[in-house]
Design a protein around this motif. Structure first.
Motif, short mmCIF file in Angstrom:
data_model
loop_
_atom_site.label_atom_id
_atom_site.label_comp_id
_atom_site.label_asym_id
_atom_site.label_seq_id
_atom_site.Cartn_x
_atom_site.Cartn_y
_atom_site.Cartn_z
N VAL A 226 -27.25 17.82 -29.27
CA VAL A 226 -26.52 16.85 -28.44
C VAL A 226 -26.25 15.57 -29.23
O VAL A 226 -25.18 14.98 -29.14
CB VAL A 226 -27.30 16.56 -27.15
N ILE A 227 -27.23 15.15 -30.01
CA ILE A 227 -27.08 13.94 -30.82
C ILE A 227 -25.90 14.07 -31.79
O ILE A 227 -25.13 13.13 -32.00
CB ILE A 227 -28.38 13.66 -31.61
N GLN A 228 -25.73 15.26 -32.34
CA GLN A 228 -24.73 15.47 -33.39
C GLN A 228 -23.36 15.84 -32.84
O GLN A 228 -22.44 16.11 -33.61
CB GLN A 228 -25.23 16.56 -34.34
N THR A 234 -18.62 8.77 -26.33
CA THR A 234 -17.30 8.14 -26.40
C THR A 234 -17.30 6.82 -25.64
O THR A 234 -18.27 6.46 -24.98
CB THR A 234 -16.24 9.08 -25.80
N GLY A 235 -16.18 6.11 -25.74
CA GLY A 235 -16.02 4.86 -25.00
C GLY A 235 -17.05 3.82 -25.38
O GLY A 235 -17.26 3.53 -26.56
N PRO A 240 -24.55 4.69 -33.02
CA PRO A 240 -24.92 5.35 -34.28
C PRO A 240 -25.90 6.49 -34.02
O PRO A 240 -26.63 6.49 -33.02
CB PRO A 240 -25.59 4.22 -35.08
N VAL A 241 -25.92 7.45 -34.91
CA VAL A 241 -26.74 8.65 -34.72
C VAL A 241 -28.21 8.30 -34.51
O VAL A 241 -28.89 8.87 -33.65
CB VAL A 241 -26.58 9.61 -35.92
N LYS A 242 -28.73 7.34 -35.28
CA LYS A 242 -30.15 6.97 -35.15
C LYS A 242 -30.44 6.41 -33.76
O LYS A 242 -31.50 6.68 -33.18
CB LYS A 242 -30.54 5.97 -36.23
#
Length: 461
Positions: A226-228, A234-235, A240-242
């Motif tokens: 889900v993170i990736q 969106t919006g 950021p991924v972290k």
């Protein structure tokens, strides 16, 4: 047509008896205005249910909340968890207990989704919408599918069970419209009203994104996947991924602890991205021995007494709970004598007949002087031992068991709580057997520690 359908369903749900579900919703509604002033009532209600007490203690001792040492006192657990979190736990437990029959599995799935959605939404609001009330967001996200739950419960009562994905077809309009109307008529908070509104706003965006994340987690069973997935972020939520990982790790871990405390499976995986669903057995809370519990209560009281500002109410709650759970006194009542009130005020009562005990202790202030037990405790500031005991202790005032307390046991103690030289409260403890010396000494030790904390606090200030 859909407006007529909506009105029709609102009337049907109003007419249908869904007692436990309704009480759960009322509990969540009251959580918004909850503060520490209600701690005594909450403690009393929870301790009436041994299973619920164990659940609260278990949650307080999870990695999410626990500190340096194990929490054994319910009063400390309430302070650690926060009254609103405990209220949410109680409401969740009530919802689970209300769900029976063929719709149980579907309802539990919705409840799990709601808990996770609420944990995600609250954390997203903290990052992206700091001006928004986090509790409003939590309740709005938790009850987002309230309309679906009520329709499922209604159909089960009618012995016509349906699945979650069939609700909209049955209704003839989106279930969020039903939730929206219920949120307004039941005064469930601005968060839920805004989250289910037909127009786009901060809440619909926030909870819509949280719902999409829950859907994705339910399909993949993996936080990492889900993170990736950039399409889910969106919006306003292009984090950021972290930050995504930190947010979901924290939310899924908190939701998992909530699930386990309620006896549910841990359905989502935090930190690591394994695709396997974790199923953990709901271990019952290990009961501490009376001696260990007694030492823990004393330690809590000493620790509280060393704080810069003594929490007077919490001190007495810990004392009452200690007498009930550590010394095994089946009936305990904290009784205040307020000069401007006509009768004694029972602030906290524990035991199987606590309501009856409250009524029994509704003694007028004028009668205190004529009752030997209350006169000795309130006026003379003496500890009173009354009724049957295995051994009479010289330093205590001894009186026969008064008739109005005879139904609660053969013997008991009246322990004065003294502040600035005046007895402001008395704790009455009743035993279901003649008092033994060890129990009396344990009660005296706890009461003396409470009075010592009060004396130290008044000397400092």
């Amino acid at each position: 047509m859909s407006d007529r359908n909506l009105e029709h369903w609102l009337q049907r749900l109003e007419a249908t008896e869904l007692p436990i579900l309704s009480r759960s919703v009322a509990l969540l509604q009251s959580a918004k205005n909850l503060d520490s002033a209600h701690a005594a009532q909450i403690t009393e209600s929870i301790m009436a249910d041994a299973n619920l007490t164990a659940r609260v203690l278990k949650l307080a001792n999870t990695v999410v909340y626990s500190r340096q040492r194990e929490i054994r006192s319910l009063s400390r657990a309430l302070l650690c968890l926060g009254y609103k979190n405990v209220q949410m736990l109680v409401a969740s437990a009530m919802l689970i207990e209300s769900v029976q029959g063929p719709c149980r599995e579907e309802m539990l799935r919705i409840l799990q989704r709601g808990i996770l959605r609420a944990q995600i939404a609250r954390r997203m609001a903290e990052q992206g919408l700091p001006a928004v009330d986090g509790e409003e967001v939590f309740i709005g996200a938790l009850l987002y599918e309230l309309g679906i739950m009520l329709v499922l419960a209604h159909q089960c009562l009618k012995k016509q069970p349906i699945r979650r994905d069939e609700v909209e077809e049955i209704l003839g309009f989106p279930p969020t419209r039903l939730t929206h109307c219920l949120a307004k008529s039941w005064h469930l908070g601005e968060g839920l009203v805004m989250a289910t509104a037909s127009h786009e706003n901060q809440f619909t965006s926030l909870i819509g994104t949280s719902e999409a994340l829950v859907d994705a987690l339910e399909k993949t069973q993996s936080v990492k996947d889900v993170i990736q997935n950039p399409s889910l972020w969106t919006g306003d939520w292009q984090l950021p991924v972290k930050e995504r990982q930190a947010l979901l790790d924290e939310a899924t871990r908190a939701a998992g602890e909530h699930f386990e405390t309620l006896g549910l499976s841990v359905a989502y995986v935090a930190s690591g991205g394994s695709n396997e669903t974790l199923h953990k057995e709901d271990a019952s809370h290990e009961q501490a021995s009376s001696q260990t519990m007694l030492m823990s209560v004393l330690s809590d009281m000493i620790s509280l007494g060393q704080e810069a500002s003594l929490d007077f109410n919490l001190l007495l709650q810990i004392l009452v709970e200690g007498l009930h759970r550590a010394v095994n006194m089946p009936h305990v009542a904290l009784v205040f004598r307020m000069p401007k009130k006509e009768s004694l005020e029972v602030r906290l009562a524990l035991g199987p007949e606590k309501d009856k005990l409250r009524d029994t202790l509704a003694v007028s202030n004028a009668q205190v002087g004529s009752d030997p037990i209350f006169a000795s405790a309130f006026i003379d500031k003496r500890v009173v031992q009354f009724g049957l005991s295995e051994e009479t202790m010289d330093r205590l005032v001894s009186h026969p068991m008064p008739p109005f307390l005879a139904n609660f046991g053969p013997g008991g103690l009246a322990l004065p709580i003294v502040l600035r030289g005046r007895t402001i409260a008395v704790i009455l403890t009743m035993s279901d057997k003649p008092l033994d010396k060890a129990s009396v000494n344990a009660c005296l030790m706890l009461a003396e520690q409470a009075n010592l904390c009060l004396r130290a606090a008044t000397q400092i200030h």
